[in-house]
Design a protein around this motif. Sequence first.
Motif, PDB file in Angstrom:
ATOM      1  N   ASP A 114     -21.004 -35.958 -17.432  1.00 35.25           N
ATOM      2  CA  ASP A 114     -19.134 -37.062 -16.442  1.00 35.25           C
ATOM      3  C   ASP A 114     -19.685 -38.198 -17.269  1.00 35.25           C
ATOM      4  OD1 ASP A 114     -22.677 -37.758 -16.201  1.00 35.25           O
ATOM      5  OD2 ASP A 114     -22.209 -38.349 -13.636  1.00 35.25           O
ATOM      6  N   SER A 115     -20.259 -38.754 -18.540  1.00 28.65           N
ATOM      7  CA  SER A 115     -19.801 -39.514 -19.484  1.00 28.65           C
ATOM      8  C   SER A 115     -18.352 -39.701 -19.857  1.00 28.65           C
ATOM      9  CB  SER A 115     -20.387 -40.116 -21.075  1.00 28.65           C
ATOM     10  OG  SER A 115     -22.217 -39.845 -19.894  1.00 28.65           O
ATOM     11  N   ARG A 116     -17.357 -40.798 -19.265  1.00 30.92           N
ATOM     12  CA  ARG A 116     -16.031 -40.727 -20.089  1.00 30.92           C
ATOM     13  C   ARG A 116     -15.201 -40.953 -20.483  1.00 30.92           C
ATOM     14  NH1 ARG A 116     -13.836 -42.032 -13.326  1.00 30.92           N
ATOM     15  NH2 ARG A 116     -14.294 -40.740 -11.914  1.00 30.92           N
ATOM     16  N   THR A 128      -8.000 -39.368 -19.267  1.00 34.25           N
ATOM     17  CA  THR A 128      -9.141 -39.623 -18.809  1.00 34.25           C
ATOM     18  C   THR A 128      -9.897 -38.728 -18.980  1.00 34.25           C
ATOM     19  OG1 THR A 128      -8.605 -41.792 -17.144  1.00 34.25           O
ATOM     20  CG2 THR A 128     -10.522 -40.753 -16.728  1.00 34.25           C
ATOM     21  N   THR A 129     -11.148 -38.267 -19.121  1.00 28.42           N
ATOM     22  CA  THR A 129     -11.978 -36.577 -19.279  1.00 28.42           C
ATOM     23  C   THR A 129     -12.368 -36.528 -18.372  1.00 28.42           C
ATOM     24  OG1 THR A 129     -13.563 -38.382 -19.791  1.00 28.42           O
ATOM     25  CG2 THR A 129     -12.335 -36.901 -21.602  1.00 28.42           C
ATOM     26  N   ARG A 130     -12.417 -35.639 -17.761  1.00 33.29           N
ATOM     27  CA  ARG A 130     -12.466 -34.731 -16.013  1.00 33.29           C
ATOM     28  C   ARG A 130     -14.099 -34.749 -16.542  1.00 33.29           C
ATOM     29  NH1 ARG A 130      -8.949 -29.956 -14.803  1.00 33.29           N
ATOM     30  NH2 ARG A 130     -10.268 -29.288 -17.099  1.00 33.29           N
ATOM     31  N   ASP A 131     -14.245 -35.160 -14.872  1.00 39.20           N
ATOM     32  CA  ASP A 131     -16.360 -34.637 -15.059  1.00 39.20           C
ATOM     33  C   ASP A 131     -16.505 -33.590 -14.481  1.00 39.20           C
ATOM     34  OD1 ASP A 131     -16.171 -37.843 -15.017  1.00 39.20           O
ATOM     35  OD2 ASP A 131     -16.575 -38.349 -12.901  1.00 39.20           O
ATOM     36  N   SER A 186     -20.707 -45.398 -19.588  1.00 40.01           N
ATOM     37  CA  SER A 186     -21.549 -43.927 -18.379  1.00 40.01           C
ATOM     38  C   SER A 186     -21.458 -44.150 -17.081  1.00 40.01           C
ATOM     39  CB  SER A 186     -23.114 -44.033 -18.783  1.00 40.01           C
ATOM     40  OG  SER A 186     -24.035 -46.002 -18.559  1.00 40.01           O
ATOM     41  N   ASP A 187     -21.695 -43.219 -16.623  1.00 39.23           N
ATOM     42  CA  ASP A 187     -21.129 -43.256 -14.722  1.00 39.23           C
ATOM     43  C   ASP A 187     -22.346 -44.354 -14.594  1.00 39.23           C
ATOM     44  OD1 ASP A 187     -24.456 -42.071 -15.478  1.00 39.23           O
ATOM     45  OD2 ASP A 187     -23.745 -41.706 -13.117  1.00 39.23           O
ATOM     46  N   GLY A 188     -22.986 -44.833 -14.338  1.00 33.45           N
ATOM     47  CA  GLY A 188     -23.984 -45.726 -14.141  1.00 33.45           C
ATOM     48  C   GLY A 188     -22.426 -47.622 -14.434  1.00 33.45           C
ATOM     49  N   PHE A 189     -21.358 -47.403 -15.706  1.00 28.82           N
ATOM     50  CA  PHE A 189     -20.856 -48.205 -15.717  1.00 28.82           C
ATOM     51  C   PHE A 189     -19.152 -48.105 -14.957  1.00 28.82           C
ATOM     52  CE2 PHE A 189     -17.238 -50.136 -18.241  1.00 28.82           C
ATOM     53  CZ  PHE A 189     -17.677 -51.572 -18.449  1.00 28.82           C
ATOM     54  N   TRP A 190     -18.873 -46.977 -15.155  1.00 29.48           N
ATOM     55  CA  TRP A 190     -17.585 -46.296 -14.261  1.00 29.48           C
ATOM     56  C   TRP A 190     -17.330 -46.556 -13.094  1.00 29.48           C
ATOM     57  CZ3 TRP A 190     -16.579 -42.299 -11.387  1.00 29.48           C
ATOM     58  CH2 TRP A 190     -17.999 -41.264 -11.923  1.00 29.48           C
ATOM     59  N   ASN A 229     -28.765 -47.161 -15.322  1.00 29.58           N
ATOM     60  CA  ASN A 229     -28.384 -47.851 -16.679  1.00 29.58           C
ATOM     61  C   ASN A 229     -27.274 -47.511 -16.786  1.00 29.58           C
ATOM     62  OD1 ASN A 229     -30.699 -44.885 -17.929  1.00 29.58           O
ATOM     63  ND2 ASN A 229     -30.744 -47.330 -17.081  1.00 29.58           N
ATOM     64  N   PHE A 230     -26.293 -48.590 -17.615  1.00 32.17           N
ATOM     65  CA  PHE A 230     -24.485 -48.561 -17.611  1.00 32.17           C
ATOM     66  C   PHE A 230     -24.525 -49.055 -19.572  1.00 32.17           C
ATOM     67  CE2 PHE A 230     -26.045 -52.638 -15.876  1.00 32.17           C
ATOM     68  CZ  PHE A 230     -25.128 -53.795 -16.753  1.00 32.17           C
ATOM     69  N   SER A 231     -23.573 -48.462 -18.911  1.00 33.00           N
ATOM     70  CA  SER A 231     -23.211 -48.652 -21.505  1.00 33.00           C
ATOM     71  C   SER A 231     -21.781 -48.277 -21.221  1.00 33.00           C
ATOM     72  CB  SER A 231     -24.071 -47.610 -22.258  1.00 33.00           C
ATOM     73  OG  SER A 231     -25.263 -47.587 -22.047  1.00 33.00           O
TER      74      SER A 231
END
Length: 241
Positions: A114-116, A128-131, A186-190, A229-231
């Motif tokens: 699920d990193s996009r 957008t990529t699909r998780d 990463s999911d922590g960002f989006w 975490n978010f990146s």
Amino acid sequence: MEFSFYSYTNPGGRDHNEDSVRCVVQEGRGVFVLADGLGGHHCGEIASATAAESLLSGCLALSNSDCEALEMQFQGANCRVLEGQKIPGQEEMKTTAVTLLLEKGAALWAHVGDSRLYRFSGGELVQTTRDHSVTYMKYLGGDISYLDVYHDDDRSSLLRTLGKPACQPESGQADIRPGDAFLLCSDGFWEFVYDEEMQADLLKAETPEQWVRLMLLRHIRRTPPGNDNFSAIAVFVEGEV
């Protein structure tokens, strides 16, 4: 083509960072990798670093770049993570990964988990990529709305990761032109910055760093204590060399 980029990673409310980011532009080829080690599976930071290094070095060494070749790099990275699982204490380590390769007027990307990756062209979000998650499958099946994806209880239940015997990356490609932009995160960002906000901030930004900083202003206002975490990696296609 000429590219500019900016990468950012933060442990958030956790005591260590399991995200890994890698960015290199050399000889007209740009390779950008983001991997998010799975929390709760131990040594997530080792899994993400192992995958990121494998994907970066493999993509830089490619003689022919196409979707099949990029997916093979994910197979190689998966093998590296599986090999690392043989070390005591690392048996359960897993990671997501998303990779972007820019070269000769074209973009290639692939991801697992699920990193996009978000692709913008003409100031508009075009892809957008699909998780690879239970939550995203519920969305595709019509059981929940797209906005529900950000809050659904199953969003951390991943169907595909690196560190499983079967590796199933999903890839794509597109032509690129000056003014195009990409965001890997990463999911922590989006989870805390919505698609339309990414687009709005892109239109205000003159550099990849400014774009990320504008989005972080939104992110910081929404993250709860102990957040993940978010990146993020932002990439601008500037033009011909």
